[in-house]
Design a protein around this motif. Structure first.
Motif, PDB file in Angstrom:
ATOM      1  N   ARG A 192       0.765  -1.295   0.163  1.00 28.47           N
ATOM      2  CA  ARG A 192      -0.028  -0.092   0.004  1.00 28.47           C
ATOM      3  C   ARG A 192       0.936   1.340  -0.009  1.00 28.47           C
ATOM      4  N   ALA A 213       2.199   2.083  -3.252  1.00 31.38           N
ATOM      5  CA  ALA A 213       0.964   2.649  -4.059  1.00 31.38           C
ATOM      6  C   ALA A 213       0.539   3.994  -3.895  1.00 31.38           C
ATOM      7  N   LEU A 214       0.954   4.265  -2.520  1.00 30.63           N
ATOM      8  CA  LEU A 214       0.658   5.731  -2.287  1.00 30.63           C
ATOM      9  C   LEU A 214       1.517   6.749  -2.661  1.00 30.63           C
ATOM     10  N   HIS A 257      -5.728   1.199  -5.699  1.00 24.72           N
ATOM     11  CA  HIS A 257      -4.027   0.932  -5.638  1.00 24.72           C
ATOM     12  C   HIS A 257      -3.742  -0.031  -6.750  1.00 24.72           C
ATOM     13  N   ARG A 298       1.655  -4.559  -6.633  1.00 22.27           N
ATOM     14  CA  ARG A 298       0.563  -4.796  -7.508  1.00 22.27           C
ATOM     15  C   ARG A 298       0.147  -6.093  -7.227  1.00 22.27           C
TER      16      ARG A 298
END
Length: 100
Positions: free
Chosen positions: A16, A19-20, A57, A89
């Motif tokens: 995460r 993704a952020l 995401h 991913r």
């Protein structure tokens, strides 16, 4: 050998964060975020609600992975291997599918 079902919460959280970080990278430049928003159909206001979604995401990382120049630029800026983006991913995809 670990199965997809053995993802730890730490692995999911790390994914995460990748993704952020990718979102922050895109948002840091109108020439990067604009095409993402156009392709995704999201408005800047929509991002606030979408940012907590695992599906968002995954879509964000898919977008980056499919644009090698952005992938390499983000990975370089973040100090990570581009392969970590691909791994993040996959972790998020399987976590979203209830396989964590």
């Amino acid at each position: 050998m670990k199965s997809r079902n053995s993802r730890t919460p730490t692995q999911v959280e790390a994914a995460r964060q990748v993704a952020l970080g990718a979102l922050a990278f895109l948002a840091g430049d109108p020439e990067r975020i604009g095409p993402f928003l156009a392709e995704s159909g999201l408005s800047p206001a929509d991002l606030r609600g979408a940012v907590g979604s695992a599906a968002f995401h995954v879509a964000l990382l898919d977008y980056l992975i499919n644009r090698q120049d952005l992938l390499v630029d983000y990975a370089g800026e973040a100090g990570i291997d581009p392969g970590h983006v691909v791994a993040a991913r996959e972790i998020l995809f399987h976590a979203d599918m209830g396989e964590d």
